[in-house]
Write an enzyme that holds these catalytic residues in place. Structure first.
Site, mmCIF file in Angstrom:
data_model
loop_
_atom_site.group_PDB
_atom_site.id
_atom_site.type_symbol
_atom_site.label_atom_id
_atom_site.label_comp_id
_atom_site.label_asym_id
_atom_site.label_seq_id
_atom_site.Cartn_x
_atom_site.Cartn_y
_atom_site.Cartn_z
ATOM 1 N N GLU A 35 7.040 1.855 0.875
ATOM 2 C CA GLU A 35 6.463 2.728 -0.153
ATOM 3 C C GLU A 35 6.503 4.148 0.396
ATOM 4 O O GLU A 35 6.027 4.388 1.518
ATOM 5 C CB GLU A 35 5.020 2.320 -0.463
ATOM 6 C CG GLU A 35 4.424 3.155 -1.587
ATOM 7 C CD GLU A 35 2.980 2.810 -1.894
ATOM 8 O OE1 GLU A 35 2.359 3.547 -2.693
ATOM 9 O OE2 GLU A 35 2.464 1.817 -1.330
ATOM 10 N N ARG A 262 2.570 -9.106 11.754
ATOM 11 C CA ARG A 262 2.669 -7.667 11.981
ATOM 12 C C ARG A 262 2.698 -7.384 13.478
ATOM 13 O O ARG A 262 2.321 -8.213 14.296
ATOM 14 C CB ARG A 262 1.460 -6.945 11.370
ATOM 15 C CG ARG A 262 1.425 -6.942 9.875
ATOM 16 C CD ARG A 262 0.183 -6.228 9.382
ATOM 17 N NE ARG A 262 0.145 -4.846 9.838
ATOM 18 C CZ ARG A 262 -0.797 -3.970 9.485
ATOM 19 N NH1 ARG A 262 -1.785 -4.346 8.699
ATOM 20 N NH2 ARG A 262 -0.765 -2.730 9.905
ATOM 21 N N LYS A 272 -1.847 3.981 7.442
ATOM 22 C CA LYS A 272 -1.376 5.262 6.926
ATOM 23 C C LYS A 272 -2.543 6.182 6.578
ATOM 24 O O LYS A 272 -2.463 7.401 6.768
ATOM 25 C CB LYS A 272 -0.502 5.037 5.688
ATOM 26 C CG LYS A 272 0.884 4.497 5.983
ATOM 27 C CD LYS A 272 1.694 4.388 4.704
ATOM 28 C CE LYS A 272 3.067 3.809 4.981
ATOM 29 N NZ LYS A 272 3.853 3.644 3.744
#
Length: 556
Positions: A35, A262, A272
């Protein structure tokens, strides 16, 4: 054959099983779908390396697709930085695509779902919808709009698209199961009203698809065979598959979503939102600050693409999350830089050294190896003169036998030059040494082949010729946080763990060849560490960032 299968990671085993069950090899396709709402960080490099690595292994195309469904947070700046980072890591994508390419198709499918009784327009506020979902152990409460006629929902949905309502006024929800133990299946929102311009479509759309709706359908439109994502999306998989069932056509393959763990690295954060806070509150100088775990920050610090790829390969692909020691990453950085970095000489805390018996006004240009690890790296010339700079810590007036550097009455070799002996010092009024006076053995020149040149002394020092020295700034970076998991403490703001000594700036001198160093060039300052030339450098002022120190106690 069984041994070969065991050597495959679990994703490769899935692909091999799919091939054995009839999947055509030319139908294998992957994608990396960021994204564009921030800069890529160290965690993203794992997804990049997995997807593009599988593309290389199976000779399959890999799309770079931007899941750009939220105009409130997405910018072209982030699109450009992501492309730059993927290229820097050494990967090439097949097609550059965007979820926004499919906005019309997604809308058309949503209309069909309303007609088929699979979606409805809800006029409740998002907070009310969240409350009605309850929790996995108790049934949800159905929306009062859940069974409204399809004609009403179609009319409202079109008016939503046309911009007749303000942001957040209503939403389109999928009609699934308000009693499902999986909260993602309790009538998830498919579209929300956002009166915000989009970085690609401008003001054409007033409604935007939610990630879960757009993501899987984009995979389907691109005919991605294996949709690989991190473990937090595992409980989204039933919704991913349910959405695909609503749009599937004959002769088209449904993508298969599978999840991997992850990558979490000590002393780093990968949120983020928190990275944005570091930037906005000026804790760091920007997204590419060398203390940041962003790819652009690691690049500016001097990390190499190969080191990161070697690190990802070493930790492997797993289903269980764990915390990776940052020292392992630094080990691979040192390993790669040791092969690539040119050896140069720079002095961080200089003190003057005068060789009294060296002819005044004389200078020599001595041969020195560029990199002893590379056979074809060649040599270069460095200037030598009567006055030099050495590191202040490399000299003591008096020291025990375990101090192998320079002391009064003691001898050391100057790297690529001569053996010298310290004779006396000058001091200022505070008692600090200002000048060291020494003598040299003129027959001890390195590489000259004389008996004196082969004489062994215990210490070798780096140095810089004072008349030729270039002033420089060295930025010595340490870890940004003082604890291994700065965001693990839910009760404490992660900013409380900022290391106040994460950056130390020193002024020193370097050999003249560093004037020609390129921005980003990898260098080893001998006996000090690995450095790279920073983009802030100018002709007047050279700036070098420390990538990692030379010493490494880590055993992988």
């Amino acid at each position: 054959m069984e041994e070969e299968k065991k050597s495959l990671n679990f994703i490769e085993q899935i692909i091999e099983e799919d091939l054995a069950n009839g999947l055509e090899r030319n139908k294998i396709r992957f994608r990396f779908p960021p994204e564009p709402n921030g800069y890529l960080h160290i965690g993203h490099t794992k997804a990049i390396c997995i997807n593009f690595g599988l593309g290389e292994k199976y000779n399959a195309p890999v799309n770079l697709r931007f899941d750009d469904t939220n105009p409130e947070k997405e910018e072209q700046e982030f699109v450009d930085s992501i492309k730059r980072d993927v290229e820097w890591l050494g990967f090439t994508w097949d097609k550059e695509l965007y979820a926004s390419d499919y906005f019309q198709q997604l809308y058309n499918w949503a209309v069909e779902m309303i007609k088929n009784g699979k979606a409805y327009v809800d006029e409740q506020a998002s907070a009310v919808i969240t409350e009605q979902r309850k929790n996995p152990t108790e049934p949800g409460i159905e929306s009062p709009y859940r069974n409204r006629p399809a004609e009403e929902s179609l009319d409202l949905f079109e008016r939503m698209k046309n911009g007749e309502f303000e942001s957040g006024k209503m939403s389109l929800r999928a009609k699934i199961d308000m009693n499902s133990p999986n909260m993602n299946m309790r009538d998830p929102v498919m579209y929300r009203i956002l009166n915000k311009p989009h970085h690609r479509t401008g003001t054409a759309w007033k409604i935007y698809p939610m990630y879960d709706w757009a993501h899987g359908e984009s995979d389907y439109l691109e005919q991605v065979s294996h949709s690989l994502c991190s473990l937090e999306f595992e409980n989204h998989r039933p919704l991913y598959n349910w959405y695909l069932e609503q749009v599937k056509e004959e002769n088209k393959t449904l993508p298969k979503q599978r999840e991997f763990a992850r990558m979490n690295v000590t002393y780093m954060i990968t949120s983020k939102r928190k990275l944005q806070k570091l930037v906005s509150e000026n804790v760091v100088t920007g997204w590419d600050d060398p203390r940041m775990p962003t790819v652009s920050g690691l690049r500016r610090k001097g990390y190499t693409p190969q080191a990161i790829r070697n690190f990802i390969e070493r930790i492997g692909v797993a289903k269980r999350e764990n915390l990776i020691d940052i020292q392992l990453l630094e080990f691979f950085v040192r390993e790669d830089l040791n092969k690539k970095a040119q050896r140069v000489m720079a002095v961080m805390d200089p003190v003057k050294l005068v060789i009294e018996n060296y002819p005044e006004g004389n200078e020599e240009w001595l041969d020195t190896e560029n990199n002893p690890e590379q056979k074809n790296a060649g040599t270069r010339k460095i200037p030598f003169s009567r006055e030099l700079y050495i590191e202040r810590e490399d000299f003591k007036e008096q020291a025990n036998n375990k101090f192998f550097r320079l002391k009064l009455g003691g001898e050391v070799r100057l790297k690529s030059a001569y053996i010298i002996k310290a004779e006396r010092v000058d001091k200022d009024e505070k008692g600090e040494i200002t000048t060291i006076y020494a003598s040299y053995d003129e027959k001890s020149k390195s590489g000259s082949g004389t008996e004196e040149s082969l004489r062994k002394v215990k210490g070798t020092l780096h140095w810089v010729s004072a008349p030729h020295a270039i002033p420089m700034e060295a930025r010595l970076y340490e870890r940004l946080f003082t604890v291994e998991q700065p965001d693990a403490e839910k009760e404490t703001d992660f900013l409380a763990f900022i290391n106040p000594d994460s950056l130390c700036t020193v002024e020193g001198f370097a050999e003249p060849s560093l004037r020609e160093a390129a921005i980003g060039e990898h260098l080893q300052f001998q006996r000090i560490g690995y450095f790279t030339k920073d983009p802030d450098s100018s002709v007047e002022k050279l700036i070098f960032n420390r990538t990692v120190t030379l010493k490494d106690s880590y055993k992988p």
